[in-house]
Design a protein around this motif. Structure first.
Motif, mmCIF file in Angstrom:
data_model
loop_
_atom_site.group_PDB
_atom_site.id
_atom_site.type_symbol
_atom_site.label_atom_id
_atom_site.label_comp_id
_atom_site.label_asym_id
_atom_site.label_seq_id
_atom_site.Cartn_x
_atom_site.Cartn_y
_atom_site.Cartn_z
ATOM 1 N N CYS A 138 0.871 -1.184 0.000
ATOM 2 C CA CYS A 138 0.000 0.000 0.000
ATOM 3 C C CYS A 138 0.900 1.222 0.000
ATOM 4 O O CYS A 138 0.743 2.129 -0.813
ATOM 5 N N ARG B 120 3.085 -2.650 -7.300
ATOM 6 C CA ARG B 120 2.492 -1.395 -6.834
ATOM 7 C C ARG B 120 3.231 -0.939 -5.583
ATOM 8 O O ARG B 120 3.753 -1.764 -4.822
ATOM 9 N N LYS C 69 0.283 9.300 -0.395
ATOM 10 C CA LYS C 69 -0.928 8.609 0.043
ATOM 11 C C LYS C 69 -2.051 9.575 0.379
ATOM 12 O O LYS C 69 -1.832 10.564 1.089
ATOM 13 N N HIS D 269 -8.850 -3.061 -0.989
ATOM 14 C CA HIS D 269 -9.572 -1.920 -0.407
ATOM 15 C C HIS D 269 -11.062 -2.201 -0.296
ATOM 16 O O HIS D 269 -11.755 -1.584 0.495
ATOM 17 N N GLU E 27 -2.921 -5.734 -2.497
ATOM 18 C CA GLU E 27 -1.859 -5.276 -1.600
ATOM 19 C C GLU E 27 -1.182 -6.495 -0.969
ATOM 20 O O GLU E 27 -1.856 -7.400 -0.451
ATOM 21 N N ASP F 49 -2.050 0.834 4.890
ATOM 22 C CA ASP F 49 -3.027 -0.260 5.027
ATOM 23 C C ASP F 49 -2.366 -1.622 5.228
ATOM 24 O O ASP F 49 -3.067 -2.614 5.475
ATOM 25 N N GLN G 134 -4.296 -5.212 5.706
ATOM 26 C CA GLN G 134 -4.827 -5.619 4.398
ATOM 27 C C GLN G 134 -3.894 -6.479 3.554
ATOM 28 O O GLN G 134 -4.352 -7.231 2.708
#
Ligand code: PEP
Ligand code: MN
Length: 350
Positions: free
Chosen positions: A102, A128, A133, A279, A305, A316, A320
């Motif tokens: 993230c 990614r 952010k 998300h 993520e 996150d 996550q």
């Protein structure tokens, strides 16, 4: 949309059509394809006289008048044969996997390098990593431009193309100058038309891919497709549509999971759908099921993520991010499901 008889218009022919549409307050946007260039009439192209004049030109094969607010993104558009290539994948021919942190921790670059190697090993095509952010809490870590160097170093080490979110024009310039391959428009900016326009303009002459997240409060699908049209109207149609859950939340999940809009989007647009289950549900333990559901609904890719050590992550990631092991298993199952779907074995059940 103008389709010439030849693969592309000569400068003189282009000048002639530009002059005609200009008389009616429109402009021409060439969309350069691998074989053929098509010419979008940007503006209100419903003026019959303008169309008649264009149809009268000997070098024009036909004019497509799509009555759609997102005529380039529309499934009936001549862009329907457009293919997006990224990370060695032609989207649509293989399930595209974008995975990574993230948020990049600028104080601990090693974590991103390890994550990058791990997601590559797990089967991801694109890395990614959040550089800047969007945070609800103004006092929370907002990202750091230094992380851009870390992201590009991870690209050099792994060869994976990289994806980062940009929230303003300064970040956009920095990201493009650094060589970021995929720009992410976040859920909070999906309706920021100035940013969409700025991105469209900046990537017009590049191969850059844009991952457009679905807005937190987006209702009608047309709103999502029109946001994509803002970018495409400058000439680069490399846009991936990314459902990522909407508000209000479904009690217990981070957002209201929306992977089920995938087949509805596909009825309207040719653009690939890349679902972000992370998300959507907001907890690592629910992410694999949401990812598989997205593939069952027909998604062309997933944006997940993942972190080499989620508990050491920021943003996150502690709640996550998938571990590399779970990511690898999720990718493997998602690929199997994608293949079944491609063989028609899932749809045949319907
Ligand atoms: C993210 O991808 O980390 C992110 C902030 O996404 P979204 O815009 O979907 O919230
Ligand atoms: Mn995130």
């Amino acid at each position: 949309m103008i389709l010439p008889k030849t693969n592309r218009l000569t400068p003189e022919q282009l000048a002639e059509v530009t002059q005609i549409v200009g008389d009616f307050g429109c402009r021409i946007q060439p969309i350069v394809g691998a074989v053929r260039t098509i010419y979008a009439i940007v503006g209100d192209e419903r003026d019959d006289l303008m169309i008649t004049r264009l149809e009268g030109l000997t070098f024009i094969e036909r004019i497509d008048k799509i009555q759609s607010p997102f005529k380039l993104m529309d499934k009936r558009s001549d862009l329907a044969s457009h293919r997006i290539h990224l990370g060695g994948v032609t989207v649509g021919d293989e399930l595209l996997i974008i995975a990574g942190q993230c948020t990049i921790d600028p104080k601990n670059p090693t974590l991103l390098y390890e994550t990058a190697a791990a997601v590559k090993e797990a089967g991801a095509h694109v890395l990614r990593g959040g550089v800047w952010k969007p945070r609800t809490n103004p006092y929370a870590f907002q990202g750091d431009a230094k992380s851009l160097d870390i992201l590009m170093e991870a690209h050099r080490r792994t060869g994976l193309p990289v994806d980062a979110e940009v929230m303003d024009e300064q970040q956009l310039k920095l990201a493009l100058d650094a060589g970021v391959h995929m720009l992410q428009v976040g859920a909070r900016n999906a309706l920021n038309y100035s940013l969409l326009r700025a991105i469209g303009r900046a990537v017009a002459e590049r191969e850059t891919v844009v991952l457009l997240k679905r807005g937190l409060h987006m209702g009608p699908l047309n709103e999502f497709l029109s946001a994509a049209e803002y970018i495409a109207s400058f000439g680069n149609p490399n846009i991936l549509l990314c459902p990522r859950g909407t508000s209000p939340t479904l009690d217990g999940y981070r957002n209201h999971p929306d992977e089920s809009i995938t087949p509805l989007l596909k009825e309207k647009t040719w653009a690939p759908v890349v679902v972000d289950p992370s998300h959507s549900v907001g907890r690592a333990s629910y992410v694999p099921a949401c990812a598989l559901a997205a593939v069952a609904y027909g998604a062309d890719g997933l944006c997940i993520e993942a972190h080499v050590k989620p508990s050491a992550g920021i943003g996150d990631d502690p709640k996550q991010a998938l571990t590399p092991e779970v990511l690898a298993e999720t990718i493997s199952q998602a690929r199997q499901l994608w293949t079944l779907r491609r063989l028609g074995k899932v749809e045949a059940l319907a």
